[in-house]
Design a protein around this motif. Structure first.
Motif, PDB file in Angstrom:
ATOM      1  N   GLY A   1      46.541  80.545  56.690  1.00 61.86           N
ATOM      2  CA  GLY A   1      45.912  81.281  57.797  1.00 61.86           C
ATOM      3  C   GLY A   1      46.487  82.683  57.939  1.00 61.86           C
ATOM      4  O   GLY A   1      46.260  83.356  58.949  1.00 61.86           O
ATOM      5  N   ASP A   2      47.246  83.093  56.941  1.00 64.61           N
ATOM      6  CA  ASP A   2      47.778  84.460  56.880  1.00 64.61           C
ATOM      7  C   ASP A   2      48.617  84.793  58.104  1.00 64.61           C
ATOM      8  O   ASP A   2      49.468  84.013  58.491  1.00 64.61           O
ATOM      9  CB  ASP A   2      46.628  85.449  56.620  1.00 64.61           C
ATOM     10  CG  ASP A   2      45.871  85.047  55.344  1.00 64.61           C
ATOM     11  OD1 ASP A   2      46.542  84.808  54.329  1.00 64.61           O
ATOM     12  OD2 ASP A   2      44.645  84.909  55.383  1.00 64.61           O
ATOM     13  N   ALA A   3      48.369  85.941  58.744  1.00 65.72           N
ATOM     14  CA  ALA A   3      49.251  86.389  59.832  1.00 65.72           C
ATOM     15  C   ALA A   3      49.259  85.429  61.023  1.00 65.72           C
ATOM     16  O   ALA A   3      50.141  85.504  61.872  1.00 65.72           O
ATOM     17  CB  ALA A   3      48.847  87.778  60.300  1.00 65.72           C
ATOM     18  N   HIS A   4      48.287  84.520  61.067  1.00 66.27           N
ATOM     19  CA  HIS A   4      48.250  83.597  62.216  1.00 66.27           C
ATOM     20  C   HIS A   4      49.311  82.507  62.162  1.00 66.27           C
ATOM     21  O   HIS A   4      49.462  81.767  63.131  1.00 66.27           O
ATOM     22  CB  HIS A   4      46.866  82.962  62.344  1.00 66.27           C
ATOM     23  CG  HIS A   4      45.839  83.928  62.795  1.00 66.27           C
ATOM     24  ND1 HIS A   4      45.842  84.477  64.055  1.00 66.27           N
ATOM     25  CD2 HIS A   4      44.793  84.488  62.162  1.00 66.27           C
ATOM     26  CE1 HIS A   4      44.819  85.304  64.175  1.00 66.27           C
ATOM     27  NE2 HIS A   4      44.173  85.336  63.032  1.00 66.27           N
ATOM     28  N   PHE A   5      49.985  82.367  61.045  1.00 69.34           N
ATOM     29  CA  PHE A   5      51.142  81.461  61.037  1.00 69.34           C
ATOM     30  C   PHE A   5      52.320  82.300  60.593  1.00 69.34           C
ATOM     31  O   PHE A   5      52.514  82.538  59.401  1.00 69.34           O
ATOM     32  CB  PHE A   5      50.926  80.258  60.112  1.00 69.34           C
ATOM     33  CG  PHE A   5      52.024  79.232  60.251  1.00 69.34           C
ATOM     34  CD1 PHE A   5      51.998  78.326  61.296  1.00 69.34           C
ATOM     35  CD2 PHE A   5      53.080  79.196  59.364  1.00 69.34           C
ATOM     36  CE1 PHE A   5      53.018  77.389  61.448  1.00 69.34           C
ATOM     37  CE2 PHE A   5      54.102  78.271  59.509  1.00 69.34           C
ATOM     38  CZ  PHE A   5      54.072  77.364  60.546  1.00 69.34           C
ATOM     39  N   TYR A   6      53.095  82.758  61.561  1.00 65.05           N
ATOM     40  CA  TYR A   6      54.073  83.798  61.276  1.00 65.05           C
ATOM     41  C   TYR A   6      55.420  83.437  61.897  1.00 65.05           C
ATOM     42  O   TYR A   6      55.491  82.737  62.914  1.00 65.05           O
ATOM     43  CB  TYR A   6      53.574  85.135  61.833  1.00 65.05           C
ATOM     44  CG  TYR A   6      54.209  86.332  61.152  1.00 65.05           C
ATOM     45  CD1 TYR A   6      53.837  86.686  59.866  1.00 65.05           C
ATOM     46  CD2 TYR A   6      55.202  87.069  61.785  1.00 65.05           C
ATOM     47  CE1 TYR A   6      54.431  87.758  59.231  1.00 65.05           C
ATOM     48  CE2 TYR A   6      55.806  88.144  61.156  1.00 65.05           C
ATOM     49  CZ  TYR A   6      55.411  88.490  59.875  1.00 65.05           C
ATOM     50  OH  TYR A   6      56.004  89.544  59.240  1.00 65.05           O
ATOM     51  N   ALA A   7      56.459  83.976  61.258  1.00 63.20           N
ATOM     52  CA  ALA A   7      57.824  83.878  61.796  1.00 63.20           C
ATOM     53  C   ALA A   7      58.236  82.451  62.140  1.00 63.20           C
ATOM     54  O   ALA A   7      58.870  82.216  63.169  1.00 63.20           O
ATOM     55  CB  ALA A   7      57.965  84.787  63.028  1.00 63.20           C
ATOM     56  N   PRO A   8      57.897  81.455  61.296  1.00 64.31           N
ATOM     57  CA  PRO A   8      58.304  80.095  61.632  1.00 64.31           C
ATOM     58  C   PRO A   8      59.817  79.947  61.572  1.00 64.31           C
ATOM     59  O   PRO A   8      60.499  80.723  60.910  1.00 64.31           O
ATOM     60  CB  PRO A   8      57.631  79.250  60.552  1.00 64.31           C
ATOM     61  CG  PRO A   8      57.516  80.151  59.379  1.00 64.31           C
ATOM     62  CD  PRO A   8      57.248  81.519  59.966  1.00 64.31           C
ATOM     63  N   GLN A   9      60.306  78.953  62.277  1.00 69.61           N
ATOM     64  CA  GLN A   9      61.722  78.619  62.203  1.00 69.61           C
ATOM     65  C   GLN A   9      61.833  77.103  62.111  1.00 69.61           C
ATOM     66  O   GLN A   9      60.987  76.387  62.654  1.00 69.61           O
ATOM     67  CB  GLN A   9      62.462  79.127  63.441  1.00 69.61           C
ATOM     68  CG  GLN A   9      63.965  78.951  63.341  1.00 69.61           C
ATOM     69  CD  GLN A   9      64.729  79.589  64.496  1.00 69.61           C
ATOM     70  OE1 GLN A   9      65.052  78.931  65.471  1.00 69.61           O
ATOM     71  NE2 GLN A   9      65.025  80.875  64.386  1.00 69.61           N
TER      72      GLN A   9
END
Ligand code: FRU
Length: 470
Positions: A249-257
Motif C-alpha cells: 500500500g506504499d506510503a499508507h503503511f509507513y514507519a512501522p515498529q
C-alpha cells in the motif's frame, strides 16, 4: 465525531488531532504500551508530542496522558520525534529524536518512575552530533537492543549522493555511545531491486529464523513505502540478500515498529496515513490510524510479512456467508453482504487467463467501488482506488503487489474494512494497506466479478467487527 463515517472503529487512533508513527512499543508487566507521534493542537504535523495508550490484549486500548512534550529551549524544543522504549534493568527508558528548527535532530533519553506515565528527560542529548565525516540527510529514529552484553542502537539517516543508511552505535549505559559505522548503505535504487530513496527513517532490526531483518521507511522529499531487507548480520555489518516492500500500500503503511513479546511473537504496528487533501483532513479534525496489530513472519516464498495477530478474530461479531459457485464473466455479481466495518474472508480460483475481482465499499450502481483485482498472467494483485470515492479530495492511485500463485493455488484473501481504512492480506504472504473515502452512505456493498474466463468462488464469509471504543 462518532458520526464521521470515515473514522475507524476497531483500529487504534487518538480521540482527535494528528497521529503519525508508533513509538516506544513495549510489553511491561501485563500491559502493552503504545506511544505515538502526536500533535495535541490539531490534525496537522507540528510541535510533535508522544501520545500514549495502554492495552491488555493489543485490541482494546485506554488513552493515557501525553507522555513527552517539547521542552522550550531544549534539544526537543520543536518536537519529540520517533524512538523506542527499552527495559534498562527495571527502569522504563525511551530514546527518541529531539527536533529543533530549522533542521537539528539529536538523540535524547527519558526515564519513568511511575509505570511509564510521566517521564524525566536526561539533561543532555545522548549523542551531541552526527559523525562529522558523513554528509548526512537526517539523523533520526532509534531502535535499541542487547547484544554481547552491551546496548546496540541504530539511527536512520541518508548519506548525500549515496543513499539511505542506518548508523550503528554501542553503549554500556544507554547514555554514552560509541559510533560503529553504517550498518548498511542503500544505493538510492540504482542496483537495489526496489528503489530505496535518499533517507531511511524508523529503522527496526531483529533476527527471524536465524536470518536478520532490517526494516526501514524510504523517504525522498516525502514518505514512499516501507522496505524489508533480509540478510546476514556479522561484525557490525549487514548484507541484504533480499529487499522488497514490506506492504504494497506504499506510503499508507509507513514507519512501522515492532516489539518482541513474552510469548515469542514479534508484534508490529504501522502508521496508516491519510489519503485525502489537507483541507479535508483539517475539516475531519483527526489524521492517522494504526494498522491492526500484526505478527512478523517469513512467508513461504521468503518475503518478510506481517499478518494480523490471531487475537483479531476476537473482534468478529455476526457472520454472513455466501454460497460458493462459479463467477461467470460479465457484470458484477452482488453478494448479500453489506458493511463499512467488516472482515471478509474470500477464497477464489481466478481464471487461468483473465481477471477476478472483488468489489468493496461499492454503491448499488457501481459509481463508487474499490476493486481488488487478481490477474494470474501478470501474477499481480491490484487495489484499484480510481472509483473509490466521488470526492475530488482523495488519492486515487492503485497499489500493486506481485503475487505469483502456484498452479491450482487459490487466491486467499482476508480483507479488513474500517471506515476509511482497508487492509488486505493475500495468501499469508502479501499485504496491501490503504485508505479509501467512499462518499455515499449506500457504498457498503460487496460484489465479485470475472473477466475473460469464469472464476470460482470457493468461500466468502464476512463478520461485522466490534467497536473497540464502545
Ligand atoms: C516518519 C518520521 C520520522 C520522524 C517523525 C516525525 O514518519 O518522519 O522520521 O521521527 O516522523 O514526526
Amino acid at each position: 465525531m462518532t458520526s464521521d463515517p470515515h473514522r475507524p472503529r476497531y483500529h487504534f487512533l487518538p480521540p482527535a488531532n494528528w497521529m503519525n508513527d508508533p513509538n516506544g512499543l513495549i510489553q511491561w508487566g501485563e500491559t502493552f504500551h503504545l506511544f505515538y507521534q502526536y500533535n495535541p493542537a490539531g490534525a496537522y504535523h507540528r510541535n510533535i508530542h508522544w501520545g500514549h495508550a495502554t492495552s491488555a490484549d493489543l485490541l482494546y486500548w485506554q488513552h493515557q496522558p501525553v507522555a513527552l512534550a517539547p521542552t522550550p529551549g531544549g534539544p526537543d524544543a520543536d518536537g519529540c520525534w520517533s524512538g523506542c522504549a527499552v527495559n534498562d534493568y527495571g527502569t522504563p527508558t525511551v530514546i527518541y529524536t529531539g527536533f529543533r528548527l530549522p533542521e537539528v535532530q539529536t538523540p535524547c533519553l527519558a526515564v519513568s518512575h511511575d509505570g511509564l506515565l510521566t517521564w524525566q528527560k536526561w539533561p543532555e542529548p545522548i549523542i551531541s552530533a552526527p559523525p562529522p565525516d558523513l554528509d548526512l540527510l537526517g539523523f533520526r529514529d532509534h531502535t535499541v537492543w542487547r547484544e554481547d552484553g552491551r546496548w546496540a542502537m541504530l539511527i536512520g539517516a541518508g548519506i548525500r549522493g549515496q543513499g539511505g543508511t542506518v548508523l550503528l552505535y554501542r553503549s554500556d549505559d544507554l547514555r554514552r555511545w560509541e559510533y560503529g559505522g553504517p550498518l548498511v548503505i542503500g544505493d538510492a535504487g540504482q542496483f537495489d531491486p526496489v528503489w530505496t530513496g535518499t533517507l531511511w527513517e524508523c529503522p527496526d532490526f531483529f533476527a527471524v529464523n536465524g536470518d536478520h531483518v532490517l526494516i526501514c521507511s524510504v523517504w525522498d522529499q516525502r514518505p514512499y513505502y516501507t522496505i524489508a531487507m533480509r540478510g546476514e548480520y556479522r561484525d557490525g555489518r549487514f548484507t541484504p540478500s533480499l529487499t522488497h516492500k514490506l506492504d504494497y500500500g506504499d506510503a499508507h503503511f509507513y514507519a512501522p515498529q515492532t516489539m518482541p513479546i513474552r510469548d515469542g511473537r514479534r508484534i508490529m504496528f504501522g502508521w496508516v496515513m491519510e489519503g485525502r487533501s489537507e483541507a479535508a483532513v483539517l475539516a475531519a479534525g483527526w489524521a492517522g490510524v494504526m494498522s491492526l496489530p500484526r505478527e512478523v513472519r517469513l512467508a513461504n516464498d521468503g518475503q518478510v510479512v506481517a499478518l494480523p495477530i490471531a487475537e483479531v478474530r476476537q473482534l468478529r461479531g455476526a457472520e454472513q456467508q455466501v454460497a460458493p459457485g462459479p463467477i461467470m464473466p460479465g457484470a458484477p455479481q452482488w453478494m448479500p453482504i453489506r458493511g463499512a466495518h467488516l472482515e471478509l474472508e474470500v477464497i477464489m480460483l481466478p481464471p487461468p487467463h483473465g481477471v477476478a475481482s472483488v468489489w468493496l465499499r461499492a454503491s448499488p450502481d457501481g459509481a463508487e467501488a474499490t476493486m481488488l483485482r487478481y490477474d494470474r498472467a501478470a501474477a499481480t494483485l491490484t487495489l484499484d482506488r480510481s472509483r473509490s470515492s466521488l470526492s475530488h479530495e482523495v488519492w486515487r492511485d492503485s497499489h500493486h503487489a506481485p503475487l505469483p500463485l502456484a498452479p491450482g493455488e487459490p487466491l486467499r484473501l482476508r480483507i479488513f474494512l474500517d471506515g476509511s481504512l482497508i487492509e488486505v492480506f493475500a495468501n499469508d504472504r502479501r499485504s496491501i494497506t490503504s485508505r479509501i473515502y467512499p462518499s455515499r452512505p449506500d457504498s457498503d456493498g460487496v460484489a465479485v466479478q470475472a473477466a475473460g474466463n469464469p472464476a470460482e468462488l470457493v468461500t466468502m464469509r464476512a463478520w461485522e467487527m466490534a467497536d473497540i471504543w464502545a
